[in-house]
Design a protein around this motif. Structure first.
Motif, PDB file in Angstrom:
ATOM      1  N   ASP A  79       0.865  -1.188   0.000  1.00 23.29           N
ATOM      2  CA  ASP A  79       0.000   0.000   0.000  1.00 23.29           C
ATOM      3  C   ASP A  79       0.901   1.237   0.000  1.00 23.29           C
ATOM      4  OD1 ASP A  79      -1.891   1.928   0.283  1.00 23.29           O
ATOM      5  OD2 ASP A  79      -2.738   1.188   2.158  1.00 23.29           O
ATOM      6  N   GLU A  80       1.362   1.612  -1.197  1.00 25.48           N
ATOM      7  CA  GLU A  80       2.314   2.714  -1.297  1.00 25.48           C
ATOM      8  C   GLU A  80       1.689   4.049  -0.907  1.00 25.48           C
ATOM      9  OE1 GLU A  80       4.320   2.807  -5.005  1.00 25.48           O
ATOM     10  OE2 GLU A  80       5.106   0.754  -4.838  1.00 25.48           O
ATOM     11  N   HIS A 142      11.210  10.345  11.302  1.00 22.60           N
ATOM     12  CA  HIS A 142       9.986   9.692  10.825  1.00 22.60           C
ATOM     13  C   HIS A 142       9.996   9.581   9.302  1.00 22.60           C
ATOM     14  CE1 HIS A 142       5.728   8.621  10.664  1.00 22.60           C
ATOM     15  NE2 HIS A 142       5.590   9.540   9.715  1.00 22.60           N
ATOM     16  N   TRP A 143      10.435  10.616   8.647  1.00 16.63           N
ATOM     17  CA  TRP A 143      10.521  10.622   7.183  1.00 16.63           C
ATOM     18  C   TRP A 143      11.471   9.524   6.695  1.00 16.63           C
ATOM     19  CZ3 TRP A 143      13.486  14.974   4.147  1.00 16.63           C
ATOM     20  CH2 TRP A 143      13.411  14.694   2.781  1.00 16.63           C
ATOM     21  N   ARG A 144      12.655   9.490   7.295  1.00 12.03           N
ATOM     22  CA  ARG A 144      13.650   8.498   6.879  1.00 12.03           C
ATOM     23  C   ARG A 144      13.165   7.066   7.156  1.00 12.03           C
ATOM     24  NH1 ARG A 144      19.982   8.125   8.878  1.00 12.03           N
ATOM     25  NH2 ARG A 144      20.522   6.283   7.624  1.00 12.03           N
ATOM     26  N   GLN A 145      12.549   6.883   8.329  1.00 13.99           N
ATOM     27  CA  GLN A 145      12.062   5.552   8.668  1.00 13.99           C
ATOM     28  C   GLN A 145      10.955   5.116   7.716  1.00 13.99           C
ATOM     29  OE1 GLN A 145      10.187   5.169  12.527  1.00 13.99           O
ATOM     30  NE2 GLN A 145      10.776   3.012  12.679  1.00 13.99           N
ATOM     31  N   GLN A 148      12.591   4.040   4.466  1.00 13.10           N
ATOM     32  CA  GLN A 148      13.250   2.743   4.617  1.00 13.10           C
ATOM     33  C   GLN A 148      12.228   1.612   4.718  1.00 13.10           C
ATOM     34  OE1 GLN A 148      15.686   3.463   8.092  1.00 13.10           O
ATOM     35  NE2 GLN A 148      17.453   4.069   6.850  1.00 13.10           N
ATOM     36  N   THR A 149      11.132   1.856   5.446  1.00  9.84           N
ATOM     37  CA  THR A 149      10.093   0.840   5.582  1.00  9.84           C
ATOM     38  C   THR A 149       9.433   0.551   4.246  1.00  9.84           C
ATOM     39  OG1 THR A 149       9.658   1.571   7.862  1.00  9.84           O
ATOM     40  CG2 THR A 149       7.988   0.200   6.809  1.00  9.84           C
ATOM     41  N   LEU A 150       9.190   1.601   3.456  1.00 11.47           N
ATOM     42  CA  LEU A 150       8.616   1.425   2.129  1.00 11.47           C
ATOM     43  C   LEU A 150       9.554   0.623   1.239  1.00 11.47           C
ATOM     44  CD1 LEU A 150       6.576   1.937  -0.115  1.00 11.47           C
ATOM     45  CD2 LEU A 150       7.659   4.181  -0.486  1.00 11.47           C
ATOM     46  N   GLU A 151      10.829   0.958   1.262  1.00 11.38           N
ATOM     47  CA  GLU A 151      11.800   0.238   0.436  1.00 11.38           C
ATOM     48  C   GLU A 151      11.885  -1.228   0.847  1.00 11.38           C
ATOM     49  OE1 GLU A 151      15.319   2.502   1.012  1.00 11.38           O
ATOM     50  OE2 GLU A 151      14.829   3.994  -0.531  1.00 11.38           O
ATOM     51  N   ALA A 153       9.467  -2.983   2.344  1.00 15.85           N
ATOM     52  CA  ALA A 153       8.213  -3.625   1.946  1.00 15.85           C
ATOM     53  C   ALA A 153       8.205  -3.919   0.447  1.00 15.85           C
ATOM     54  CB  ALA A 153       7.030  -2.739   2.323  1.00 15.85           C
ATOM     55  N   GLN A 154       8.718  -3.000  -0.349  1.00 13.97           N
ATOM     56  CA  GLN A 154       8.774  -3.217  -1.791  1.00 13.97           C
ATOM     57  C   GLN A 154       9.707  -4.379  -2.139  1.00 13.97           C
ATOM     58  OE1 GLN A 154       9.939   0.768  -2.917  1.00 13.97           O
ATOM     59  NE2 GLN A 154       7.858   1.310  -3.589  1.00 13.97           N
ATOM     60  N   ALA A 155      10.853  -4.448  -1.443  1.00 12.38           N
ATOM     61  CA  ALA A 155      11.795  -5.539  -1.695  1.00 12.38           C
ATOM     62  C   ALA A 155      11.188  -6.882  -1.299  1.00 12.38           C
ATOM     63  CB  ALA A 155      13.092  -5.293  -0.917  1.00 12.38           C
ATOM     64  N   GLU A 156      10.488  -6.922  -0.164  1.00 10.85           N
ATOM     65  CA  GLU A 156       9.846  -8.164   0.276  1.00 10.85           C
ATOM     66  C   GLU A 156       8.745  -8.582  -0.694  1.00 10.85           C
ATOM     67  OE1 GLU A 156       8.543  -7.263   4.203  1.00 10.85           O
ATOM     68  OE2 GLU A 156      10.491  -7.698   5.129  1.00 10.85           O
TER      69      GLU A 156
END
Length: 317
Positions: A79-80, A142-145, A148-151, A153-156
């Motif tokens: 869910d981008e 918060h922005w950086r996290q 990183q979380t999006l990246e 999730a996308q990799a997974e």
């Protein structure tokens, strides 16, 4: 789950034995406790040893009753929009906090230059600067996290999609399965020594007392189970496809029960990347969480029920 057996020889499936009679209902494995803890909870021995005669034994381990997702599930897209909202919020708060901080610092510097003295901070001004700095710092984190979380999730998702595309059609659709009763499964695949002790012959191509028996048909496997049942006075049969997959996964959801990478597979299995085109003695690789060895790799294994391209669509849930 995609498994990578070594050879296309038929093999006697991992032995499955159950005591008779069994209680009407068992609690399900919670996915956290050990087999020994579950065995104590249901008052069953965690392991049993079957006497096959001629001083040959077979050890079986308890497989808890439980639930799992059978097959290879189709991955859920990331869910981008949700992540982008968090990223935008972090950017906005960072800009707000940073802007307020710059304005306050600019005010202090301008006032000091006008009065030709060193900058001075009142308590209120100091607290305002500290608050603005905290807002900027936390918003940046918060922005950086979020990024990183999006990246991650996308990799997974990409890895899960690759596993799904790589899987056989017969492994789809994934569906929930509940095994309501615990059962016992061979700690190792059936060895040539065990097969010969029971049947009196060894059809294997790659000879070795502790190597898995191969070149065995499904009917041969049934005959073996029947004779072991007669020798041990237990109900002995091959595991069903669901029982085998549940026992192999042992509570995991990764490509292999040891992880997703080929290096994870190499720790637990002999396959075309490390086998040198031969079978190997059982028990040389790491076991899974249930204490079973060589579940993926080394040789193909027979199951009790049928095989078909639409097996998962027609098999009972």
């Amino acid at each position: 789950m995609r498994l990578l057996p070594l050879l296309h020889f038929a093999l006697l499936g991992t032995l499955c034995a159950a005591e008779q009679p069994t209680p009407p209902a068992y609690p399900l494995w919670d996915g956290q406790e050990s087999v020994a803890e579950y065995a104590q909870r249901v008052n069953l021995p965690p392991t049993q040893t079957l006497d096959l005669g001629n001083d040959v034994k077979m050890e079986v381990v308890l497989i808890p009753a439980g639930k799992f997702i059978m097959g290879t599930p189709e991955p859920v897209p990331v869910d981008e929009d949700k992540f982008h909202k968090q990223i935008v919020l972090g950017q906005a708060l960072l800009a707000l906090g940073g802007g307020v901080l710059l304005v306050l610092l600019g005010f202090v510097v301008v006032r000091a230059r006008r009065k030709r003295r060193r900058p001075q901070f009142s308590l209120a001004l100091f607290l305002a600067l500290a608050f603005a700095a905290c807002v900027a710092l936390l918003s940046g984190m918060h922005w950086r996290q979020s990024v990183q979380t999006l990246e991650k999730a996308q990799a997974e998702y990409q890895a899960a999609q690759a596993r799904y595309d790589f899987a056989y059609d017969a492994e789809k659709p994934a569906h929930p399965v509940t095994l309501t009763k615990p059962f016992y499964m061979g700690k190792f695949v059936v060895t040539q020594e065990q097969y010969e002790a029971v049947i009196g012959a060894n059809p294997s191509h790659f000879k070795g007392r502790d190597n898995p028996v191969e070149k065995v048909s499904w009917d041969d496997a049934q005959a073996f189970c029947k004779k072991v049942g007669m020798l041990t006075h237990k109900a002995v049969r091959l595991p069903t496809e669901a029982e085998w997959e549940y026992a192999c996964r042992a509570g995991t959801t990764t490509t292999y029960h040891s992880g997703d990478a080929e290096a994870d597979l190499a720790r637990v299995a002999w396959y075309d990347g490390n086998s040198k085109d031969t079978t190997h003695s059982v028990g040389q690789k790491e076991p899974n969480a249930f204490g079973l060895y060589d579940m993926p790799g080394n040789v193909w294994e027979w199951c009790q029920d049928w095989y078909g391209e639409d097996y998962y669509g027609k098999s009972p849930a």
